[in-house]
Design an enzyme around this catalytic site. Sequence first.
Site, PDB file in Angstrom:
ATOM      1  N   GLU A  96      -2.827  44.109  22.897  1.00 15.67           N
ATOM      2  CA  GLU A  96      -3.864  44.080  21.879  1.00 15.67           C
ATOM      3  C   GLU A  96      -5.203  43.800  22.524  1.00 15.67           C
ATOM      4  OE1 GLU A  96      -2.217  40.795  19.800  1.00 15.67           O
ATOM      5  OE2 GLU A  96      -3.336  39.359  20.977  1.00 15.67           O
ATOM      6  N   CYS A 344      -3.706  35.055  20.351  1.00 18.65           N
ATOM      7  CA  CYS A 344      -2.878  35.524  21.439  1.00 18.65           C
ATOM      8  C   CYS A 344      -1.535  36.138  21.041  1.00 18.65           C
ATOM      9  CB  CYS A 344      -2.629  34.310  22.335  1.00 18.65           C
ATOM     10  SG  CYS A 344      -1.740  34.676  23.804  1.00 18.65           S
TER      11      CYS A 344
END
Length: 361
Positions: A96, A344
């Site tokens: 990501e 995260c």
Amino acid sequence: MAQPGGKTSFFDEGFSSFESLLVENGFEKYRARQVWQSVYERKIFDVSAMTSLPAGLRAFLADRFEFVSGRRAGGSRSADDTGKFLFELSDGRYVECVILEAPDEDGGIRKTLCMSTQVGCAQGCRFCASTMRGFKRNLTCAEILSQALSFADPSTGKFSFENIVVMGMGEPLANFDNVMRALKILNDADKFNFGARRITLSTCGLADKILQLAHSDFPFRLAVSLHGATNDVRGQIMPVNRRFPLEKLVPAIEEFSKNCGRMTTLEFILIEGVNDTPGQARALAKIAKRLHAHVNLIPYNSVGGLQWRRSPLKNRLAFAKILKDLKVSCTLRREKGSDIDAACGQLALKTAQERGAGESR
Ligand code: SAH
């Protein structure tokens, strides 16, 4: 470095060796500067769009060099959007990257790119989504760099972010060489010339690597994920604390700050009933003062399948007050990115789950 298909990464080339290569292959010397400007100033990474170059040179470049590796998948294609993006790698795996609006040092709001360095993570922090599906592999230098390059706009020659945080999926200091090479290409005055003080690398606390940074040319900012101010609390949520307990980690950060003359940031995500107590606040204050560090207090984003909960606002405010009363420089962040699963590993985890859990990617 050789890439699949025998191509080399363009960004590894120095200007003078590139100039010689062109001359050796029968192109005019001044073409090197033209290519350099197309890539590093105009930020064109698609050779077919370098229309100021003759077709023969474009064919040569396309044949020899790889420019980007991986691409943004899903999300908006617009270069200056804020939000979460999946970045698809050449083997079909995903990491990501996120563009966040975050406060800058001068109090202004700046766009910040958060980039990933590994597929999954091996550090095993118990509260973190990145770790849940295990470690798959390191990203290559080109894949790390390409996340940033995918947010450049060739019509203006600008990146759509002003700051970079290396705080996405993975532990950057466990992929040391590739991460350092990518950051140096961004920072190199002959290349992207992106200011070193606008790049922050975040680590879970690999003290041996922090010492290595202290003795190498590392012009960037450093943030350390502390999340526990005593070994018993930190050890409960971060397995890395066994290898590098606080009596090793804190002196390593101290050496880094002294040698590099730069303030380090300590990150502390507040988890209810785990690390949000007055005792932890006082222990954290002691560490922060020894290190002359700034403390970033971050509300925990709950992760599906994990038991941890965000510390209530009342506890977070009381925690921050103890630090402030003890004269520690500290910010209590609002929930940066929590509405978009930006913490995260959360986005990539969710996507992997949605795409059919079980398959190992
Ligand atoms: N491995 C590096 C960088 C990636 S994590 C590191 O540990 O610093 C970036 C930050 O997000 C770390 O401080 C990490 O502890 C934090 N983080 C991870 N999961 C989170 C969650 N669910 N909510 C809030 N912060 C989280």
